[in-house]
Design a protein around this motif. Structure first.
Motif, mmCIF file in Angstrom:
data_model
loop_
_atom_site.group_PDB
_atom_site.id
_atom_site.type_symbol
_atom_site.label_atom_id
_atom_site.label_comp_id
_atom_site.label_asym_id
_atom_site.label_seq_id
_atom_site.Cartn_x
_atom_site.Cartn_y
_atom_site.Cartn_z
ATOM 1 N N LYS A 215 0.860 -1.196 0.000
ATOM 2 C CA LYS A 215 0.000 0.000 0.000
ATOM 3 C C LYS A 215 0.895 1.244 0.000
ATOM 4 C CE LYS A 215 -4.473 0.231 0.001
ATOM 5 N NZ LYS A 215 -5.215 -0.491 -1.032
ATOM 6 N N PRO A 216 1.427 1.616 -1.160
ATOM 7 C CA PRO A 216 2.313 2.792 -1.194
ATOM 8 C C PRO A 216 1.604 4.015 -0.612
ATOM 9 C CG PRO A 216 2.320 1.624 -3.310
ATOM 10 C CD PRO A 216 1.248 0.990 -2.481
ATOM 11 N N GLY A 217 2.331 4.752 0.209
ATOM 12 C CA GLY A 217 1.759 5.975 0.785
ATOM 13 C C GLY A 217 1.029 5.755 2.103
ATOM 14 N N TRP A 218 0.794 4.505 2.473
ATOM 15 C CA TRP A 218 0.022 4.239 3.706
ATOM 16 C C TRP A 218 0.738 4.813 4.928
ATOM 17 C CZ3 TRP A 218 0.559 2.028 8.482
ATOM 18 C CH2 TRP A 218 -0.605 1.761 9.194
ATOM 19 N N GLY B 53 -7.145 -1.397 8.268
ATOM 20 C CA GLY B 53 -7.689 -2.533 7.525
ATOM 21 C C GLY B 53 -7.037 -2.688 6.149
ATOM 22 N N GLU B 54 -6.472 -1.600 5.633
ATOM 23 C CA GLU B 54 -5.855 -1.651 4.301
ATOM 24 C C GLU B 54 -4.588 -2.511 4.279
ATOM 25 O OE1 GLU B 54 -5.127 2.306 2.868
ATOM 26 O OE2 GLU B 54 -7.085 3.021 3.522
ATOM 27 N N ILE B 55 -4.018 -2.753 5.452
ATOM 28 C CA ILE B 55 -2.760 -3.518 5.457
ATOM 29 C C ILE B 55 -2.909 -4.875 6.152
ATOM 30 C CG2 ILE B 55 -1.268 -1.506 5.193
ATOM 31 C CD1 ILE B 55 -0.693 -1.750 8.258
ATOM 32 N N LYS B 56 -4.144 -5.333 6.286
ATOM 33 C CA LYS B 56 -4.379 -6.672 6.849
ATOM 34 C C LYS B 56 -3.554 -7.731 6.110
ATOM 35 C CE LYS B 56 -9.121 -6.851 8.712
ATOM 36 N NZ LYS B 56 -10.484 -7.371 8.453
ATOM 37 N N GLU C 229 -9.769 -18.364 6.429
ATOM 38 C CA GLU C 229 -10.390 -18.955 5.246
ATOM 39 C C GLU C 229 -10.059 -18.180 3.967
ATOM 40 O OE1 GLU C 229 -11.569 -21.460 3.174
ATOM 41 O OE2 GLU C 229 -12.616 -21.968 5.020
ATOM 42 N N GLY C 230 -8.960 -18.499 3.348
ATOM 43 C CA GLY C 230 -8.584 -18.004 2.031
ATOM 44 C C GLY C 230 -9.076 -16.603 1.697
ATOM 45 N N ASP C 231 -9.836 -16.514 0.594
ATOM 46 C CA ASP C 231 -10.284 -15.216 0.093
ATOM 47 C C ASP C 231 -11.248 -14.508 1.049
ATOM 48 O OD1 ASP C 231 -8.801 -15.615 -2.124
ATOM 49 O OD2 ASP C 231 -10.470 -16.189 -3.425
ATOM 50 N N PHE C 232 -11.842 -15.269 1.974
ATOM 51 C CA PHE C 232 -12.811 -14.676 2.895
ATOM 52 C C PHE C 232 -12.166 -14.243 4.213
ATOM 53 C CE2 PHE C 232 -15.187 -17.621 0.200
ATOM 54 C CZ PHE C 232 -16.098 -16.734 -0.356
ATOM 55 N N SER C 233 -10.863 -14.362 4.262
ATOM 56 C CA SER C 233 -10.188 -14.134 5.538
ATOM 57 C C SER C 233 -10.416 -12.723 6.070
ATOM 58 C CB SER C 233 -8.696 -14.388 5.383
ATOM 59 O OG SER C 233 -8.196 -13.561 4.366
ATOM 60 N N GLN C 234 -10.621 -11.757 5.148
ATOM 61 C CA GLN C 234 -10.784 -10.378 5.614
ATOM 62 C C GLN C 234 -11.990 -10.227 6.538
ATOM 63 O OE1 GLN C 234 -12.265 -7.510 2.711
ATOM 64 N NE2 GLN C 234 -12.369 -9.158 1.206
ATOM 65 N N TYR C 235 -12.976 -11.139 6.367
ATOM 66 C CA TYR C 235 -14.161 -11.062 7.227
ATOM 67 C C TYR C 235 -13.956 -11.804 8.545
ATOM 68 C CZ TYR C 235 -15.944 -10.005 2.607
ATOM 69 O OH TYR C 235 -16.110 -9.471 1.366
ATOM 70 N N LEU D 184 3.165 -0.111 13.412
ATOM 71 C CA LEU D 184 3.177 -1.448 12.798
ATOM 72 C C LEU D 184 3.529 -2.546 13.797
ATOM 73 C CD1 LEU D 184 4.908 -0.700 9.351
ATOM 74 C CD2 LEU D 184 2.463 -0.853 9.876
ATOM 75 N N LEU D 185 4.216 -2.191 14.879
ATOM 76 C CA LEU D 185 4.526 -3.199 15.904
ATOM 77 C C LEU D 185 3.466 -3.235 17.008
ATOM 78 C CD1 LEU D 185 8.414 -3.010 16.297
ATOM 79 C CD2 LEU D 185 7.052 -4.844 15.281
#
Ligand SMILES: [Zn+2]
Length: 289
Positions: free
Chosen positions: A19-22, A47-50, A69-75, A121-122
């Protein structure tokens, strides 16, 4: 629980790539929080860097080591603030842990929480919903003195957190404080500080509660049963493929790696006891709904 060997500069590089600029936006937000003197935002950007924490933790919870769970992990996961960004509440310490240890420091009433670490970040880890929303909440038991205006977690030496932090090398290696006998975690250290932290982390996340964390126990039992089969075949047949599968099951990215590594150590030491533990795991799998 295991350690993930990523230092701050490595995390920064991964965040910049993802996420450049985060980090510049995070700094602006931290400056604003410093001006306000508390965590107050209508929206957040962590949440952008989960995905960065998913990547370094092998897509599993940092505390219970369940896989997401794979693609659903964000939830399914939260990017947890190890030091809470809002008012820290007093953790209701279980009586068995209170015995033999000095009590945790009482968080001052109306404290600000660690608002200056909202974007550090830590101060993050990828954590499953039961561990974070159900158990971690806004608790952060420590010995020593709370430092709510600290800006660098690794320099906040007046605090001695009871919970183990898994990312980087500044904190102790969680595997020095927590290991497993079969499905159940325990603290093997004679060091009083490690003992307190190991026991507190186990109690805090209910990592040894076979009722509240039934599925966690089931997964560990499955790991033990399969690993025992693989270890036996690798041993008896000198089978390199089986040895490779064993390696996969104890890798840092594997589910329940601490449990698996503990079981492998037991197998290497005592085949008979390991067979008993594996049989107990097999019976446990069949006994629960
Ligand atoms: Zn968890």
């Amino acid at each position: 629980m295991i350690r993930y060997d990523f230092e701050l500069d490595q995390l920064e590089a991964l965040v910049d790539e993802h996420k450049p600029g985060w980090r510049a936006r995070a700094k602006e937000r931290t400056d604003e929080l410093r001006r306000i003197g508390a965590y107050e935002e209508n929206s957040s950007i962590w949440g952008e860097i989960k995905a960065v924490y998913m990547q370094i933790q092998g897509a599993k919870c940092s505390f219970c080591e369940r896989k997401f769970e794979g693609d659903f992990s964000q939830y399914e996961l939260d990017l947890e603030h190890f030091r809470p960004k809002r008012t820290v509440r007093k953790w209701p310490c279980p009586s068995e842990l209170a015995t033999g240890h000095a009590p945790a420091t009482a968080p001052p009433a109306g404290n600000s929480g660690y608002y200056l670490l909202s974007y550090h970040l830590l101060n993050y880890a990828a954590v499953c919903k039961p561990c974070n929303s159900g158990l971690k909440q806004n608790y952060f038991p420590i010995s020593g003195e709370y430092n709510f205006v600290g800006t660098e977690p690794n320099d906040m030496h007046a605090e001695q957190p009871w919970l183990l932090y898994p990312i980087g090398s500044a904190d102790v290696d969680p595997e020095d404080a927590v290991s497993f006998h079969g499905m159940l975690p325990h603290c093997k250290s004679d060091d009083p500080n490690l003992q307190l932290r190991g026991l507190a982390t186990i109690a805090f996340f209910q990592l040894d509660d076979v009722i509240a964390r039934k599925n966690l126990m089931r997964e560990r039992a499955q790991v033990i049963f399969i690993l025992h089969c693989l270890l036996q075949r690798a041993n008896e047949e000198e089978n390199p493929q089986m040895a490779e599968e064993v390696g996969n099951m104890i890798a840092s990215s594997a589910a329940h790696a601490n449990c698996a590594r503990s079981f492998k150590r037991l197998f290497d030491l005592d085949h008979v006891e390991a067979a008993k533990v594996a049989e107990k795991a097999r019976r446990f799998i069949g006994s629960i709904s």
